[in-house]
Design a protein around this motif. Sequence first.
Motif, PDB file in Angstrom:
ATOM      1  N   VAL A 226       6.517 -14.697  -0.938  1.00  0.00           N
ATOM      2  CA  VAL A 226       6.115 -13.704  -0.039  1.00  0.00           C
ATOM      3  C   VAL A 226       7.369 -13.452   0.939  1.00  0.00           C
ATOM      4  N   LYS A 227       7.693 -12.257   1.373  1.00  0.00           N
ATOM      5  CA  LYS A 227       8.919 -11.775   2.140  1.00  0.00           C
ATOM      6  C   LYS A 227       8.184 -11.189   3.336  1.00  0.00           C
ATOM      7  N   LEU A 228       8.255 -11.651   4.540  1.00  0.00           N
ATOM      8  CA  LEU A 228       8.018 -10.986   5.955  1.00  0.00           C
ATOM      9  C   LEU A 228       9.147 -10.460   6.581  1.00  0.00           C
ATOM     10  N   ASP A 229       8.968  -9.157   7.069  1.00  0.00           N
ATOM     11  CA  ASP A 229      10.008  -8.826   7.900  1.00  0.00           C
ATOM     12  C   ASP A 229       9.779  -9.303   9.349  1.00  0.00           C
ATOM     13  N   ASN A 230      10.673  -8.695  10.224  1.00  0.00           N
ATOM     14  CA  ASN A 230      10.423  -9.149  11.708  1.00  0.00           C
ATOM     15  C   ASN A 230       9.502  -8.276  12.356  1.00  0.00           C
ATOM     16  N   GLN A 231       8.809  -9.002  13.446  1.00  0.00           N
ATOM     17  CA  GLN A 231       7.714  -8.404  14.385  1.00  0.00           C
ATOM     18  C   GLN A 231       6.544  -7.819  13.558  1.00  0.00           C
ATOM     19  N   ILE A 232       5.951  -8.839  12.598  1.00  0.00           N
ATOM     20  CA  ILE A 232       4.832  -8.630  11.968  1.00  0.00           C
ATOM     21  C   ILE A 232       3.686  -9.290  12.597  1.00  0.00           C
ATOM     22  N   GLN A 233       2.417  -8.800  12.665  1.00  0.00           N
ATOM     23  CA  GLN A 233       1.300  -9.505  13.168  1.00  0.00           C
ATOM     24  C   GLN A 233       0.310  -9.660  12.146  1.00  0.00           C
ATOM     25  N   ILE A 234       0.000 -10.926  11.589  1.00  0.00           N
ATOM     26  CA  ILE A 234      -0.984 -11.311  10.544  1.00  0.00           C
ATOM     27  C   ILE A 234      -2.091 -12.246  11.438  1.00  0.00           C
ATOM     28  N   ALA A 235      -3.346 -11.419  11.342  1.00  0.00           N
ATOM     29  CA  ALA A 235      -4.509 -12.255  11.931  1.00  0.00           C
ATOM     30  C   ALA A 235      -5.129 -13.295  11.099  1.00  0.00           C
ATOM     31  N   HIS A 236      -5.999 -13.831  11.863  1.00  0.00           N
ATOM     32  CA  HIS A 236      -6.647 -15.147  11.099  1.00  0.00           C
ATOM     33  C   HIS A 236      -7.449 -14.703   9.948  1.00  0.00           C
ATOM     34  N   ASN A 237      -7.435 -15.818   8.941  1.00  0.00           N
ATOM     35  CA  ASN A 237      -7.954 -15.615   7.708  1.00  0.00           C
ATOM     36  C   ASN A 237      -7.438 -14.678   6.887  1.00  0.00           C
ATOM     37  N   VAL A 238      -6.349 -14.029   7.032  1.00  0.00           N
ATOM     38  CA  VAL A 238      -5.683 -13.051   6.219  1.00  0.00           C
ATOM     39  C   VAL A 238      -5.174 -14.027   4.886  1.00  0.00           C
ATOM     40  N   ARG A 239      -5.150 -13.443   3.739  1.00  0.00           N
ATOM     41  CA  ARG A 239      -4.481 -13.977   2.521  1.00  0.00           C
ATOM     42  C   ARG A 239      -3.564 -13.186   2.003  1.00  0.00           C
ATOM     43  N   ILE A 240      -2.399 -13.174   1.567  1.00  0.00           N
ATOM     44  CA  ILE A 240      -1.510 -12.525   1.148  1.00  0.00           C
ATOM     45  C   ILE A 240      -0.843 -13.196  -0.253  1.00  0.00           C
ATOM     46  N   MET A 263       3.718  -4.016  -1.823  1.00  0.00           N
ATOM     47  CA  MET A 263       4.989  -3.783  -0.785  1.00  0.00           C
ATOM     48  C   MET A 263       4.273  -2.985   0.154  1.00  0.00           C
ATOM     49  N   ILE A 264       4.395  -3.245   1.513  1.00  0.00           N
ATOM     50  CA  ILE A 264       3.695  -2.790   2.741  1.00  0.00           C
ATOM     51  C   ILE A 264       4.820  -2.027   3.554  1.00  0.00           C
ATOM     52  N   GLY A 265       4.734  -0.751   3.667  1.00  0.00           N
ATOM     53  CA  GLY A 265       5.929  -0.317   4.357  1.00  0.00           C
ATOM     54  C   GLY A 265       5.809  -0.505   5.945  1.00  0.00           C
ATOM     55  N   GLY A 266       6.847  -0.282   6.507  1.00  0.00           N
ATOM     56  CA  GLY A 266       7.129  -0.653   7.982  1.00  0.00           C
ATOM     57  C   GLY A 266       5.909   0.175   8.851  1.00  0.00           C
ATOM     58  N   GLN A 267       5.569  -0.466   9.810  1.00  0.00           N
ATOM     59  CA  GLN A 267       4.612   0.095  11.012  1.00  0.00           C
ATOM     60  C   GLN A 267       3.136   0.493  10.183  1.00  0.00           C
ATOM     61  N   ALA A 268       3.089   0.079   9.022  1.00  0.00           N
ATOM     62  CA  ALA A 268       1.461   0.324   8.256  1.00  0.00           C
ATOM     63  C   ALA A 268       0.832  -0.403   9.301  1.00  0.00           C
ATOM     64  N   VAL A 281       1.499  -0.436  -3.468  1.00  0.00           N
ATOM     65  CA  VAL A 281       2.464  -0.060  -2.477  1.00  0.00           C
ATOM     66  C   VAL A 281       1.935   0.934  -1.357  1.00  0.00           C
ATOM     67  N   VAL A 282       2.116   0.302  -0.242  1.00  0.00           N
ATOM     68  CA  VAL A 282       1.515   1.188   1.050  1.00  0.00           C
ATOM     69  C   VAL A 282       2.615   1.829   1.598  1.00  0.00           C
ATOM     70  N   SER A 283       2.633   3.199   1.928  1.00  0.00           N
ATOM     71  CA  SER A 283       4.000   3.822   2.371  1.00  0.00           C
ATOM     72  C   SER A 283       3.971   3.521   4.033  1.00  0.00           C
ATOM     73  N   ALA A 284       5.150   3.660   4.314  1.00  0.00           N
ATOM     74  CA  ALA A 284       5.452   3.482   5.839  1.00  0.00           C
ATOM     75  C   ALA A 284       4.729   4.394   6.738  1.00  0.00           C
ATOM     76  N   GLY A 285       3.847   3.694   7.813  1.00  0.00           N
ATOM     77  CA  GLY A 285       2.960   4.422   8.817  1.00  0.00           C
ATOM     78  C   GLY A 285       1.779   4.674   8.392  1.00  0.00           C
ATOM     79  N   THR A 286       1.558   4.288   7.176  1.00  0.00           N
ATOM     80  CA  THR A 286       0.057   4.414   6.735  1.00  0.00           C
ATOM     81  C   THR A 286      -0.901   3.591   7.288  1.00  0.00           C
ATOM     82  N   LEU A 287      -2.116   4.107   7.713  1.00  0.00           N
ATOM     83  CA  LEU A 287      -3.167   3.357   8.177  1.00  0.00           C
ATOM     84  C   LEU A 287      -4.350   3.122   7.044  1.00  0.00           C
ATOM     85  N   VAL A 288      -4.424   1.875   6.694  1.00  0.00           N
ATOM     86  CA  VAL A 288      -5.423   1.618   5.668  1.00  0.00           C
ATOM     87  C   VAL A 288      -6.835   1.336   6.388  1.00  0.00           C
TER      88      VAL A 288
END
Length: 340
Positions: A226-240, A263-268, A281-288
């Motif tokens: 897995v590759k995680l960029d800067n300033q990401i918040q991953i909350a409890h019990n998430v699985r990637i 692939m999860i785009g920036g600020q999603a 693939v989730v595009s940048a800025g998308t709210l899922v």
Amino acid sequence: MLRLDELVARLGGDLLGDPAVIVRRVATLDQAGEGDLAFLANRKYASRLGDCQASAVIVAPDARELTTLPRIVTADPYVYFARVAQLFSPPDNPPAGLHQTAVVDVSVPASVSIGPGSTIEAGARIGENVVIGPGCHVGRDVVIGDGSRLHAAVTIYHGCVIGRDCVLHAGAVIGADGFGFARERDGSWVKIPQTGRVVIGDDVEVGANTTIDRGALDDTVIGNGVKLDNQIQIAHNVRIGDKTAVAGCVGIAGSTTIGARCMIGGQAGIIGHLVIADDVVVSAGTLVTKSIRRAGVYTGNLPVQSHLDWVKNFAHLRHLDDMAARIRALEQRLDKIDPA
């Protein structure tokens, strides 16, 4: 520096042109000069090959005849460029040993490097060839696998597991408490102890100031590769899942499961308790806001527009319910009209 035939011997590909050409670094088509190896990863930039001053280029099979420069032909020029760049820019690892200001409460292998001001608490297990940069904190019972590197000021809370060959960039925080609170009737909050761990697989990269919260009961799990960029918040019990990449400033709420090779785009943003399938693939800025059960590309954002246009368009959006009701009423009236 390396000869072209030496590169091909190491990395594969087909070599066209002088095998004795020497290259010293990789560069873009526009900036390359003598001694540089450039690459064409996208055919829309093919016109730049004509003016390229590189000593050689990396191209795809369908571009092999677009230049007379010495060239390495490969199925994926961008991946090939990345591997060449690794050869020319190996990691600058500090020498093994413990800095005199480090506080280490466990035995570590002789191959480990621990920088100034770092602390390692009792029960931690540190693998071979691990690098722990200045100002890091490794909590009790943490496990760090062989070959992993912590850059400056990384914090790993107690009990967390870091796999082999991982890279954690400056300021990353692994295993802080998840955001777990129960609300009293009077509005006050009761903290729920976060007793799980963060378990990170092998060959994972975590960007600067990214935070991965420990699980509330079960673990938060980050898969291999897995590759995680800067300033990401991953909350409890998430699985990637394995080999998923997440761009900067993404927020993933608790108990979300993300599949492999996504692939999860920036600020999603991804709300909690969702399931996202493999190869999404989730595009940048998308709210899922709901689970995604099938592979594909998903986008939920608006293109930028002038403020005046946005105000006018939003004014229409506010009346969509009324417009829909009026249309339904008109349809009902039309249905009552006798076609005869």
